[in-house]
Design an enzyme around this catalytic site. Structure first.
Site, PDB file in Angstrom:
ATOM      1  N   HIS A  46      -8.951   3.262  -3.052  1.00  0.00           N
ATOM      2  CA  HIS A  46      -7.549   2.973  -2.717  1.00  0.00           C
ATOM      3  C   HIS A  46      -6.947   2.039  -3.760  1.00  0.00           C
ATOM      4  O   HIS A  46      -6.879   0.832  -3.557  1.00  0.00           O
ATOM      5  CB  HIS A  46      -7.499   2.344  -1.319  1.00  0.00           C
ATOM      6  CG  HIS A  46      -6.166   1.861  -0.871  1.00  0.00           C
ATOM      7  ND1 HIS A  46      -4.972   2.387  -1.323  1.00  0.00           N
ATOM      8  CD2 HIS A  46      -5.841   0.877   0.011  1.00  0.00           C
ATOM      9  CE1 HIS A  46      -3.970   1.752  -0.733  1.00  0.00           C
ATOM     10  NE2 HIS A  46      -4.469   0.822   0.065  1.00  0.00           N
ATOM     11  N   CYS A 103       0.794  -1.231   0.000  1.00  0.00           N
ATOM     12  CA  CYS A 103       0.000   0.000   0.000  1.00  0.00           C
ATOM     13  C   CYS A 103       0.825   1.279   0.000  1.00  0.00           C
ATOM     14  O   CYS A 103       0.285   2.353  -0.254  1.00  0.00           O
ATOM     15  CB  CYS A 103      -0.957   0.015   1.191  1.00  0.00           C
ATOM     16  SG  CYS A 103      -2.155  -1.328   1.155  1.00  0.00           S
ATOM     17  N   GLY A 163       0.230  -3.937   4.046  1.00  0.00           N
ATOM     18  CA  GLY A 163      -0.053  -5.346   4.223  1.00  0.00           C
ATOM     19  C   GLY A 163       1.171  -6.117   4.669  1.00  0.00           C
ATOM     20  O   GLY A 163       2.285  -5.840   4.241  1.00  0.00           O
ATOM     21  N   CYS A 169      -0.803   2.387   6.255  1.00  0.00           N
ATOM     22  CA  CYS A 169      -0.459   1.057   6.728  1.00  0.00           C
ATOM     23  C   CYS A 169      -0.104   0.205   5.516  1.00  0.00           C
ATOM     24  O   CYS A 169      -0.414   0.549   4.376  1.00  0.00           O
ATOM     25  CB  CYS A 169      -1.608   0.434   7.513  1.00  0.00           C
ATOM     26  SG  CYS A 169      -3.135   0.195   6.565  1.00  0.00           S
TER      27      CYS A 169
END
Length: 407
Positions: free
Chosen positions: A362, A105, A394, A392
């Site tokens: 996103h 991300c 993954g 954040c």
């Protein structure tokens, strides 16, 4: 926005010839995966549009671009071939190099960080940090599962890297006592802020309109459309309307389609240069890259990453939380965004001023770069100067970066 300037903030605002400055920052509209404006547009074409816009908007000679880094998560080979094709199609000469970055991300922000560091150490003078994701064409949800050795999976933290993202959201909500009501209130505000910003035209300067082909699912008829607005933003969303949605990951859970980020398609690009070079060439300077930092967190609660990445990057710059005028914190899930904001004690009114990923979407590899384009727009609209982007990641990480607006 804060009107007081500490010595540390004053230091960050100072201008030096060796600064890494932002010459332009653009993005595509963010559209719904599989059914939005880019449902029939391949990612390399979306990326090519924003790469071309990044240098044409600032009237930069493309022969001056030395390297392009592209954040991407889902395409085969992390999209290296797609990125190279996009750069060439965008008119960037073939002697400019291209690579892709996959830190999930935060891939788009990692790409910007890479180019900034190359400029900082003198490897290049001008480059583009970008991000792209087509969750329509990127294999999201359709690829085979990766296999891992039993030895590597012997520890619990390693096993936890494979926990579905939605379950990590439930873990954060459970571990930190975040009710569905609180999550829905946060999500509703994200939609309301984004809808108001869209109505007021606040995204217009950062979005590159794109003419693309669209296929009618029923008739197969192909038409040309212009995609110029985020199509995931919904007006009129309230806590009451969100309360009617069923939990998406566990029967009695609190995470659902309305308080989690949307599956989306989109791209963004940030053109960076050494300040002395930008001044010599007469290029516009709209901002400055200051610093970035990454951190690891427990995989089972991967969403808490911003709570720990933000203090790390602020420590690198000697800034305090109050020195930052506003924050762009990616809303992968309401649970993790709320925890991060509350844990740090950031006023909610300083976070995602024009809404976030719950409302906008996103596209994984794109968001880190998209937030920079949005952050610069927010700075221009509000008068803010110092802002932080964070997300954040993954498998249990976080990333954050500090930028300065010079508009």
């Amino acid at each position: 926005m804060s009107t007081q300037t500490s010595p540390q903030k004053e230091s960050v605002l100072q201008k030096h010839d060796n600064d890494v400055v932002i010459v332009s920052a653009v993005r595509s509209a963010i559209t719904k995966g599989r059914k939005g404006g880019f449902k029939d547009t391949k990612p390399e074409l979306i990326l090519a549009h924003v790469l071309r816009a990044a240098y044409t908007k600032a009237d930069v000679d493309p022969t001056l671009i030395e390297d392009v880094a592209v954040g991407n998560c889902l395409l085969p080979g992390a999209g290296a071939g797609h990125a190279r094709v996009a750069a060439i199609h965008a008119g960037i000469p073939i002697d400019a190099s291209v690579n892709t970055v996959n830190r999930q991300c935060s891939s788009g922000l990692s790409a910007i960080n890479q180019i900034a560091n190359q400029i900082r150490v003198g490897q290049i003078d001008i480059g583009i940090g970008a991000g792209v994701e087509s969750m329509t064409f990127g294999g999201f949800g359709s690829g085979g599962k990766a296999s891992y050795s039993e030895e590597a999976m012997a520890t619990q933290d390693a096993k936890d890297c494979l926990i579905p993202m939605g379950i990590t959201s439930e873990n954060v909500a459970s571990d930190y006592g975040l009710s569905r009501q609180v999550q829905d209130e946060f999500a509703a505000k994200s939609f309301q802020k984004a809808a108001a910003a869209a109505k007021a035209g606040k995204f217009r300067d950062e979005i590159v309109p794109m003419k693309v082909k669209s296929v009618d699912a029923k008739t197969g008829e192909i038409t040309e459309i212009v995609v110029a607005e985020d199509d995931g933003i919904r007006d009129g969303v309230t806590v009451e309307s969100l309360s009617k949605l069923k939990p998406a990951f566990t029967k009695d859970g609190s995470t659902h389609a309305g308080n989690a980020s949307q599956v989306s398609d989109g791209a963004a690009a940030v053109l960076l240069a050494r300040r002395s070079v930008a001044l010599r060439l007469g290029l516009p300077i709209i901002g400055k890259f200051v610093a970035a930092a990454t951190v690891g967190v427990p995989p089972r609660i991967m969403g808490v990453g911003p709570a720990y990445a933000i203090p790390r990057v602020l420590a690198l710059t000697s800034l305090s939380l109050s020195d930052v005028d506003f924050y762009e914190i990616n809303e992968a899930f309401a649970s993790q965004a709320i925890f991060s904001v509350q844990h740090l004690g950031i006023p909610f009114e300083k976070v995602n001023v024009n809404g976030g990923a719950i409302a906008m979407g996103h596209p994984l590899g794109c968001t880190g770069a998209r937030q920079v384009a949005t952050g610069l727009s927010v700075a221009k609209q509000t008068g803010g100067k110092v802002f932080v982007t964070s997300m954040c990641i993954g498998s249990g990480m976080g990333m954050a970066a500090v930028f300065v607006s010079e508009q």
